[in-house]
Design a protein around this motif. Sequence first.
Motif, short mmCIF file in Angstrom:
data_model
loop_
_atom_site.label_atom_id
_atom_site.label_comp_id
_atom_site.label_asym_id
_atom_site.label_seq_id
_atom_site.Cartn_x
_atom_site.Cartn_y
_atom_site.Cartn_z
N LYS A 22 0.82 -1.20 0.00
CA LYS A 22 0.00 0.00 0.00
C LYS A 22 0.86 1.26 0.00
O LYS A 22 0.55 2.23 -0.71
N LEU A 23 1.94 1.27 0.77
CA LEU A 23 2.84 2.43 0.78
C LEU A 23 3.45 2.65 -0.60
O LEU A 23 3.55 3.79 -1.07
N SER A 24 3.86 1.58 -1.24
CA SER A 24 4.41 1.70 -2.58
C SER A 24 3.39 2.32 -3.53
O SER A 24 3.73 3.17 -4.36
N GLU A 25 2.14 1.90 -3.39
CA GLU A 25 1.08 2.46 -4.23
C GLU A 25 0.91 3.95 -3.95
O GLU A 25 0.80 4.75 -4.89
N LEU A 26 0.91 4.33 -2.67
CA LEU A 26 0.75 5.74 -2.30
C LEU A 26 1.92 6.60 -2.79
O LEU A 26 1.72 7.68 -3.35
N VAL A 27 3.14 6.11 -2.58
CA VAL A 27 4.32 6.89 -2.96
C VAL A 27 4.43 6.99 -4.48
O VAL A 27 4.73 8.06 -5.02
N ARG A 28 4.19 5.91 -5.17
CA ARG A 28 4.25 5.94 -6.63
C ARG A 28 3.19 6.90 -7.18
O ARG A 28 3.47 7.66 -8.12
N SER A 177 13.21 6.15 -5.98
CA SER A 177 13.38 5.05 -5.03
C SER A 177 12.81 5.47 -3.69
O SER A 177 12.74 6.66 -3.36
N ALA A 178 12.37 4.48 -2.93
CA ALA A 178 11.84 4.72 -1.58
C ALA A 178 12.31 3.61 -0.67
O ALA A 178 12.24 2.43 -1.03
#
Length: 207
Positions: A22-28, A177-178
């Motif tokens: 979910k974080l990857s989705e939000l950050v992307r 990148s994150a």
Amino acid sequence: MDTTHNTQQDRAASVALPIKEKLSELVRYASITRAKTQANAESVVIGEMESSFQSGRILAPHMAFILISGETIRITFKAHFSIRSAKRLAFRIYGGASAEQIRERQAIDFVKEYTNLVAGNLVTRLSNVGVEVGISLPLATSGFYEVFADYIDKQIPTVACSDFWELDVDGYKLYCSAQYEFLSIERLAKLADVVVEEEDDEEMDFL
């Protein structure tokens, strides 16, 4: 064999996976919308890194980064770029007639502010589900220092993972990148249920 240690690792991994996704989705999503708004871009296309990509590789000559941090989570967001691409993306913001009129310092500030806008969007979205964080000032440095970054996934004692992607912004590349560190998995569990919805463009201030 330490079965207790392995059980703890397995439990941490299973709980962290939906949060990481979910974080990857939000950050992307934030990286796409802020690139489109700030560069006044007609097209922003997200893509995965090439199959031969290895974390820690130098992605571009320069990078800008910002820290989003609180009691439950730490996120380091980075934008990796060349001066040429940054000038091409920045000249509309500065009111220039062409990229050639943009100074190197302006191009770097453009990408620093981009990371700041991505972080600001994340602060708002995390706050909406009760995850309170703050952000650092955006910084810029040589892309060479990427070789010292620690992207190794960890489960114990702190869950840590990372994500990499690229953006094509009107034909010019930004690599993103994150790094995520989950300091309290239990308090972050609600993130797994967040729905990423499209938002109206906001009025943006530029540095």
